[in-house]
Design an enzyme around this catalytic site. Structure first.
Site, mmCIF file in Angstrom:
data_model
loop_
_atom_site.group_PDB
_atom_site.id
_atom_site.type_symbol
_atom_site.label_atom_id
_atom_site.label_comp_id
_atom_site.label_asym_id
_atom_site.label_seq_id
_atom_site.Cartn_x
_atom_site.Cartn_y
_atom_site.Cartn_z
ATOM 1 C CG LEU A 153 -1.788 1.277 1.371
ATOM 2 C CD1 LEU A 153 -2.673 1.488 0.144
ATOM 3 C CD2 LEU A 153 -2.632 1.197 2.645
ATOM 4 C CE LYS A 168 15.465 5.970 21.075
ATOM 5 N NZ LYS A 168 15.788 7.253 20.391
#
Length: 332
Positions: free
Chosen positions: A41, A127
């Site tokens: 999509l 991170k």
């Protein structure tokens, strides 16, 4: 650099991928620009926006090595942006995060070496430095894989590098669109995990430009870290809501109070340039003659001090509330 070349971006339907493609089409004339992702999509929606003759859309998952081998045939440059990135989701679904962020990284490396790709840059995150959550740990493992891949490729093979940066303003799932949605619903007091929380802050355009420039800079094995400002979460609340009232909700699973992009433990491997840092490989490479103090653009850097750490809480450059208001207007 990218004229008449083929470029593939994994995870290309994401925020970074869309802005990267916009930039490439505006400034270069690539032979092929390939979006590799697993969401049909999102690819369909992108095709309505990006219908340039050079565009190609490949359905596939980085977990699928064979599909990557097919997709990277005849490609010159690869940007690896595909990842599972949501910290709490990774904590609750650790094996899924590992399959994509670590096993997927190795599949990208294998495909690029097999098809003799010229240069590869993998996107990382703050991170990954001294990680306390699974997402960060998987990205640290990915960084290590991409750096070591230069040895596997050998002297005349594919060159791999990593770009590590902080929170991207307005990217999907980040705090700015979350706050914006709450404010649109009439929320007057925004939720804050901790009033002292700080983050590195970079716009999508800055991130894309940094990646593109590092394709020209890289020699292989570098972790590139941009010099970017920090923000305080309470300042962001004021910039977006007009006041400093907030509701403390507590730090989420795996979340840090501050972020680090160059840990002190890596200071002896780190070089400072005018607008960025480079963390050099901790392992010995096949080619010991590489001079990381001077990159391919002939920019020269200097060794950082032994106790140096690039930390969002001690960063000398913080954005003011006024600067955040202006950034909010101009980038979203």
């Amino acid at each position: 650099m990218f004229d008449n070349k083929s470029i593939l971006i994994t995870g290309g339907t994401g925020s970074f991928g869309k802005r990267f493609i916009t930039h490439i089409l505006a400034h270069y004339q690539p032979a092929r620009l390939i979006v590799f992702s697993r969401d049909e999509l999102k690819q369909f929606e992108m095709q309505q926006q990006f219908d340039h003759p050079c565009m190609r859309y490949f359905l596939g998952d980085v977990r699928d090595r064979e599909r990557l081998l097919t997709a990277t045939k005849g490609v010159d440059f690869v940007v690896h942006a595909a990842a599972l990135k949501q910290v709490p989701a990774a904590e609750y679904n650790p094996n899924e995060c590992i399959k994509t962020n670590i096993n997927g990284a190795q599949n990208v490396i294998d495909a690029c070496i097999a098809n003799q790709i010229s240069k590869v840059i993998a996107l990382s995150t703050d991170k990954a430095a001294n990680p306390v959550n699974l997402y960060g740990a998987t990205k640290l493992a990915s960084d290590k894989l991409f750096v070591a891949a230069n040895n596997i490729a050998g002297a005349s093979g594919t060159r791999f590098a990593v770009v590590r940066y902080g929170n991207v303003v307005g990217s999907r799932g980040s705090v700015v669109p979350f706050f914006r949605e709450l404010l649109a619903k009439g929320t007057e007091v925004l939720p804050v995990t901790h009033e002292e929380m700080t983050r590195f802050w970079i716009t999508l355009d800055e991130g894309v430009s940094f990646v593109i420039k590092n394709f020209a800079r890289m020699q292989g094995g570098e972790i590139f870290v941009p010099k970017i400002p920090s923000i305080n979460i309470v300042d962001l609340v004021e910039a977006m809501s007009g006041h400093r009232d907030f509701k403390l909700v507590g730090i989420r699973p795996g979340e840090k109070l501050h972020e680090v992009m160059v840990p002190e433990e890596m200071a002896h491997h780190s070089i400072e340039f005018s607008d960025h840092f480079v963390i050099t490989p901790a392992i010995k490479f096949f080619d010991n003659s590489v001079d990381y103090f001077q990159n391919k653009l002939l920019e020269r850097g200097t060794q950082v001090s032994d106790k140096f750490e690039y930390h969002s809480g001690t960063n000398p450059h913080f954005l003011t509330v006024e600067e955040l208001v202006e950034l909010d207007k101009n980038t979203l």
